[in-house]
Design a protein around this motif. Sequence first.
Motif, PDB file in Angstrom:
ATOM      1  N   VAL A   1      44.086  30.104  25.441  1.00 15.75           N
ATOM      2  CA  VAL A   1      44.394  31.528  25.545  1.00 15.75           C
ATOM      3  C   VAL A   1      43.628  32.080  26.750  1.00 15.75           C
ATOM      4  O   VAL A   1      42.421  31.900  26.843  1.00 15.75           O
ATOM      5  CB  VAL A   1      43.924  32.297  24.278  1.00 15.75           C
ATOM      6  CG1 VAL A   1      44.294  33.769  24.386  1.00 15.75           C
ATOM      7  CG2 VAL A   1      44.524  31.679  23.023  1.00 15.75           C
ATOM      8  N   GLN A   2      44.342  32.726  27.646  1.00 11.12           N
ATOM      9  CA  GLN A   2      43.674  33.304  28.804  1.00 11.12           C
ATOM     10  C   GLN A   2      43.775  34.827  28.762  1.00 11.12           C
ATOM     11  O   GLN A   2      44.853  35.391  28.557  1.00 11.12           O
ATOM     12  CB  GLN A   2      44.252  32.721  30.087  1.00 11.12           C
ATOM     13  CG  GLN A   2      43.815  31.258  30.185  1.00 11.12           C
ATOM     14  CD  GLN A   2      44.277  30.565  31.431  1.00 11.12           C
ATOM     15  OE1 GLN A   2      45.474  30.450  31.643  1.00 11.12           O
ATOM     16  NE2 GLN A   2      43.349  30.107  32.241  1.00 11.12           N
ATOM     17  N   TYR A   3      42.625  35.434  28.930  1.00  9.15           N
ATOM     18  CA  TYR A   3      42.507  36.886  28.796  1.00  9.15           C
ATOM     19  C   TYR A   3      42.207  37.450  30.184  1.00  9.15           C
ATOM     20  O   TYR A   3      41.461  36.845  30.958  1.00  9.15           O
ATOM     21  CB  TYR A   3      41.348  37.189  27.843  1.00  9.15           C
ATOM     22  CG  TYR A   3      40.862  38.607  27.834  1.00  9.15           C
ATOM     23  CD1 TYR A   3      41.428  39.556  26.988  1.00  9.15           C
ATOM     24  CD2 TYR A   3      39.806  39.006  28.661  1.00  9.15           C
ATOM     25  CE1 TYR A   3      40.960  40.870  26.970  1.00  9.15           C
ATOM     26  CE2 TYR A   3      39.333  40.306  28.647  1.00  9.15           C
ATOM     27  CZ  TYR A   3      39.911  41.231  27.800  1.00  9.15           C
ATOM     28  OH  TYR A   3      39.455  42.525  27.784  1.00  9.15           O
ATOM     29  N   GLU A   4      42.788  38.605  30.471  1.00  5.80           N
ATOM     30  CA  GLU A   4      42.440  39.256  31.741  1.00  5.80           C
ATOM     31  C   GLU A   4      42.473  40.763  31.561  1.00  5.80           C
ATOM     32  O   GLU A   4      43.389  41.301  30.921  1.00  5.80           O
ATOM     33  CB  GLU A   4      43.436  38.861  32.807  1.00  5.80           C
ATOM     34  CG  GLU A   4      42.977  39.306  34.174  1.00  5.80           C
ATOM     35  CD  GLU A   4      43.977  38.886  35.231  1.00  5.80           C
ATOM     36  OE1 GLU A   4      44.341  37.702  35.248  1.00  5.80           O
ATOM     37  OE2 GLU A   4      44.404  39.760  35.982  1.00  5.80           O
ATOM     38  N   TYR A   5      41.480  41.421  32.089  1.00  8.83           N
ATOM     39  CA  TYR A   5      41.386  42.872  31.949  1.00  8.83           C
ATOM     40  C   TYR A   5      41.030  43.446  33.317  1.00  8.83           C
ATOM     41  O   TYR A   5      40.034  43.046  33.931  1.00  8.83           O
ATOM     42  CB  TYR A   5      40.295  43.219  30.930  1.00  8.83           C
ATOM     43  CG  TYR A   5      40.208  44.686  30.608  1.00  8.83           C
ATOM     44  CD1 TYR A   5      41.018  45.239  29.612  1.00  8.83           C
ATOM     45  CD2 TYR A   5      39.327  45.509  31.294  1.00  8.83           C
ATOM     46  CE1 TYR A   5      40.939  46.596  29.315  1.00  8.83           C
ATOM     47  CE2 TYR A   5      39.241  46.859  30.998  1.00  8.83           C
ATOM     48  CZ  TYR A   5      40.053  47.389  30.010  1.00  8.83           C
ATOM     49  OH  TYR A   5      39.974  48.723  29.717  1.00  8.83           O
ATOM     50  N   THR A   6      41.832  44.348  33.809  1.00  6.30           N
ATOM     51  CA  THR A   6      41.578  44.923  35.139  1.00  6.30           C
ATOM     52  C   THR A   6      41.179  46.374  34.998  1.00  6.30           C
ATOM     53  O   THR A   6      41.829  47.146  34.283  1.00  6.30           O
ATOM     54  CB  THR A   6      42.857  44.836  36.004  1.00  6.30           C
ATOM     55  OG1 THR A   6      43.314  43.490  35.954  1.00  6.30           O
ATOM     56  CG2 THR A   6      42.582  45.213  37.448  1.00  6.30           C
ATOM     57  N   ILE A   7      40.097  46.743  35.661  1.00  2.00           N
ATOM     58  CA  ILE A   7      39.608  48.123  35.619  1.00  2.00           C
ATOM     59  C   ILE A   7      39.731  48.664  37.029  1.00  2.00           C
ATOM     60  O   ILE A   7      39.067  48.149  37.942  1.00  2.00           O
ATOM     61  CB  ILE A   7      38.118  48.160  35.230  1.00  2.00           C
ATOM     62  CG1 ILE A   7      37.876  47.300  33.989  1.00  2.00           C
ATOM     63  CG2 ILE A   7      37.627  49.583  35.038  1.00  2.00           C
ATOM     64  CD1 ILE A   7      36.623  46.474  34.072  1.00  2.00           C
ATOM     65  N   LYS A   8      40.596  49.627  37.216  1.00  2.23           N
ATOM     66  CA  LYS A   8      40.723  50.199  38.563  1.00  2.23           C
ATOM     67  C   LYS A   8      40.093  51.581  38.543  1.00  2.23           C
ATOM     68  O   LYS A   8      40.769  52.582  38.276  1.00  2.23           O
ATOM     69  CB  LYS A   8      42.173  50.229  38.996  1.00  2.23           C
ATOM     70  CG  LYS A   8      42.662  48.844  39.336  1.00  2.23           C
ATOM     71  CD  LYS A   8      43.844  48.832  40.263  1.00  2.23           C
ATOM     72  CE  LYS A   8      44.175  47.416  40.679  1.00  2.23           C
ATOM     73  NZ  LYS A   8      45.573  47.122  40.726  1.00  2.23           N
ATOM     74  N   LEU A   9      38.797  51.615  38.743  1.00  2.00           N
ATOM     75  CA  LEU A   9      38.073  52.880  38.790  1.00  2.00           C
ATOM     76  C   LEU A   9      37.473  53.005  40.174  1.00  2.00           C
ATOM     77  O   LEU A   9      37.050  52.009  40.760  1.00  2.00           O
ATOM     78  CB  LEU A   9      36.936  52.887  37.753  1.00  2.00           C
ATOM     79  CG  LEU A   9      37.376  52.963  36.290  1.00  2.00           C
ATOM     80  CD1 LEU A   9      36.181  52.786  35.377  1.00  2.00           C
ATOM     81  CD2 LEU A   9      38.055  54.292  36.001  1.00  2.00           C
ATOM     82  N   GLY A  10      37.443  54.205  40.703  1.00  2.00           N
ATOM     83  CA  GLY A  10      36.923  54.384  42.059  1.00  2.00           C
ATOM     84  C   GLY A  10      35.451  54.065  42.163  1.00  2.00           C
ATOM     85  O   GLY A  10      34.979  53.541  43.160  1.00  2.00           O
ATOM     86  N   ARG A  11      34.695  54.359  41.093  1.00  2.00           N
ATOM     87  CA  ARG A  11      33.231  54.225  41.198  1.00  2.00           C
ATOM     88  C   ARG A  11      32.719  53.079  40.318  1.00  2.00           C
ATOM     89  O   ARG A  11      33.082  52.984  39.147  1.00  2.00           O
ATOM     90  CB  ARG A  11      32.562  55.533  40.754  1.00  2.00           C
ATOM     91  CG  ARG A  11      32.739  56.663  41.754  1.00  2.00           C
ATOM     92  CD  ARG A  11      32.282  58.013  41.226  1.00  2.00           C
ATOM     93  NE  ARG A  11      31.704  57.999  39.898  1.00  2.00           N
ATOM     94  CZ  ARG A  11      30.453  58.383  39.599  1.00  2.00           C
ATOM     95  NH1 ARG A  11      29.649  58.799  40.548  1.00  2.00           N
ATOM     96  NH2 ARG A  11      30.029  58.373  38.362  1.00  2.00           N
ATOM     97  N   GLN A  12      31.865  52.234  40.907  1.00  2.00           N
ATOM     98  CA  GLN A  12      31.282  51.139  40.123  1.00  2.00           C
ATOM     99  C   GLN A  12      30.415  51.698  39.003  1.00  2.00           C
ATOM    100  O   GLN A  12      30.294  51.081  37.937  1.00  2.00           O
ATOM    101  CB  GLN A  12      30.469  50.203  41.029  1.00  2.00           C
ATOM    102  CG  GLN A  12      31.305  49.399  42.013  1.00  2.00           C
ATOM    103  CD  GLN A  12      32.277  48.447  41.317  1.00  2.00           C
ATOM    104  OE1 GLN A  12      32.078  48.027  40.180  1.00  2.00           O
ATOM    105  NE2 GLN A  12      33.365  48.117  42.011  1.00  2.00           N
ATOM    106  N   ALA A  13      29.795  52.880  39.238  1.00  2.00           N
ATOM    107  CA  ALA A  13      28.939  53.474  38.200  1.00  2.00           C
ATOM    108  C   ALA A  13      29.732  53.643  36.898  1.00  2.00           C
ATOM    109  O   ALA A  13      29.185  53.490  35.806  1.00  2.00           O
ATOM    110  CB  ALA A  13      28.397  54.813  38.675  1.00  2.00           C
ATOM    111  N   ASP A  14      31.038  53.930  37.024  1.00  2.00           N
ATOM    112  CA  ASP A  14      31.862  54.122  35.822  1.00  2.00           C
ATOM    113  C   ASP A  14      32.173  52.784  35.127  1.00  2.00           C
ATOM    114  O   ASP A  14      32.544  52.762  33.959  1.00  2.00           O
ATOM    115  CB  ASP A  14      33.186  54.814  36.186  1.00  2.00           C
ATOM    116  CG  ASP A  14      32.927  56.202  36.768  1.00  2.00           C
ATOM    117  OD1 ASP A  14      31.888  56.794  36.416  1.00  2.00           O
ATOM    118  OD2 ASP A  14      33.741  56.671  37.590  1.00  2.00           O
ATOM    119  N   VAL A  15      32.054  51.702  35.881  1.00  2.00           N
ATOM    120  CA  VAL A  15      32.350  50.376  35.335  1.00  2.00           C
ATOM    121  C   VAL A  15      31.133  49.813  34.592  1.00  2.00           C
ATOM    122  O   VAL A  15      31.248  48.947  33.719  1.00  2.00           O
ATOM    123  CB  VAL A  15      32.759  49.406  36.485  1.00  2.00           C
ATOM    124  CG1 VAL A  15      33.061  48.022  35.967  1.00  2.00           C
ATOM    125  CG2 VAL A  15      33.949  49.962  37.263  1.00  2.00           C
ATOM    126  N   ALA A  16      29.945  50.348  34.939  1.00  2.00           N
ATOM    127  CA  ALA A  16      28.682  49.773  34.433  1.00  2.00           C
ATOM    128  C   ALA A  16      28.644  49.611  32.910  1.00  2.00           C
ATOM    129  O   ALA A  16      28.240  48.537  32.428  1.00  2.00           O
ATOM    130  CB  ALA A  16      27.501  50.608  34.927  1.00  2.00           C
TER     131      ALA A  16
END
Length: 473
Positions: A223-238
């Motif tokens: 099973v392969q999982y992938e999740y993409t986060i397209k947010l402008g700021r890395q701080a929001d990804v933290a």
Amino acid sequence: MGQGPSTSALQQCIEGVANNRAGFAAFAGSPLYQIQWVKPYNLDVLVEPAAVVRPQTAQDISDIIKCANANNVKVQAKSGGHSYQNYGVGGSDGAVAIDMVNFQKFSMDTKTWHATIGAGHRLGEVDKKLHAQGGRAMAHGVCPGVGLGGHATIGGLGPMSRMWGSCLDHIVEVEVVTADGKIQRASATQNEDLFWALRGSASGFGVITEFVMRTHPEPANIVQYEYTIKLGRQADVAPLYSKWQALMADPKLDRRFGSMFIMFPLGAIITGTFYGSQEEFLKSGIPNALPQDGNGHLVLNDWLGALAHDAEKEALYLSGLAMPFISRSLAFKRQDLLGPDKIKDLFSWVDTQKKGTLLWFIIFDAAGGAIEDVAQNATAFAHRDKVMYYQSYGIGLPVTKTTKDFITGFHDQVVQKAGAGTWGTYPGYVNNALVDQQKQYWDSNLPALEQIKARWDPKDLFHNPGSVRPAKK
Ligand SMILES: Cc1cc2nc3c(=O)[nH]c(=O)nc-3n(C[C@H](O)[C@H](O)[C@H](O)COP(=O)(O)OP(=O)(O)OC[C@H]3O[C@@H](n4cnc5c(N)ncnc54)[C@H](O)[C@@H]3O)c2cc1C
């Protein structure tokens, strides 16, 4: 091939070994030397070897080593040529690079399921041949173009390593040509000290011509999982990173799961590979700990399909093709991992920096599991206690000072935030800016490696800027 009175003694010696065989060797200064023979992977690291040789037999290698010895020239084997600092062609000027491209032997012992594999194979070819010979498999990294010779001898970490260990943990025996030109076998019962050193530090100890490796049955379902986060700021990804890191650091995390968190200019990607059925994946509890909104998806695959999927995903951020780049890396023990506040600071710092390129990536990959089962001093590989690595890449044509400052600055930020506990990295993710490189690559195994080097290669014939040096008498 060179001619006339200007031909060096090294060239004459190698031409003697070639004995008129076409395509055997080329020498610095010959036409198309860089493009057709040296073929550097990192175009930001200029290296001009004295010669690139393509031997056909172990005896050829032995004879070439004698030529290098007689002329006081360093030697490096080149397998897939994917070293970040072009170590396969010496890493600095003037070496003899022994290109293993002709070493393509492959056979399978169907009683032991041990495969004998020539050192010139790339990982993608190994997978296909193992599949064709009884549906067998082994652990290794994600890029099919990486060479088995440089990968299985330095570590070899991939998504299945938490389940099966590193690639080098699969080596049962090798044939190796040593600094005196002898063709030898090394295993747990033959030349044991050399065998120990070759599993994690081979570039300083010899030229391996073939590996005997144990294999596993291919997992039937993946099973392969992938999740993409397209947010402008890395701080929001933290916060998402913090959650992912907590899952990866959990000592009870199912070993069938390997995962990476990749920070890139537009946001981040989480990839995960689970070696089992979808039902088993759901039962493992892992999906509950991963983000699961509309940005994520699952793919069900078989073994070769999963390898192709990983390679295709990797190619989006890290190409198998030559390019100019700067890279740094660091390994983390469980206790060195950054806490949520420091992660937030680090990711916010990234937002404030000029990058000088749109092609930059920072990859965090999970380790631990079966890699940790093996004792720190069982092989030369010294990172059994590490649960995660980070690697960065800044790519540019050319790589600008701004990009170099960003990549170096990120490393300094991590070290500062992680504190004194953080030490060293996996030498397969070459970080040539580390102070006391060899100590940081081989840590507590370094003193023994230096002794073994003094025994097998006292004149440091097998040498690159990051390889083990002989102990001083
Ligand atoms: C695109 C890319 C993706 C990567 N992905 C991963 C990954 O997922 N996991 C991971 O663990 N690593 C990964 N790596 C790192 C890779 O494993 C190392 O760079 C490895 O050393 C490359 O091996 P090579 O044979 O291709 O390189 P080469 O440049 O040919 O060799 C690298 C070093 O190994 C030595 N060597 C090569 N062949 C032999 C031999 N036959 N005998 C003795 N010494 C030898 C060389 O002398 C040189 O010092 C990746 C690298 C790249 C560029």
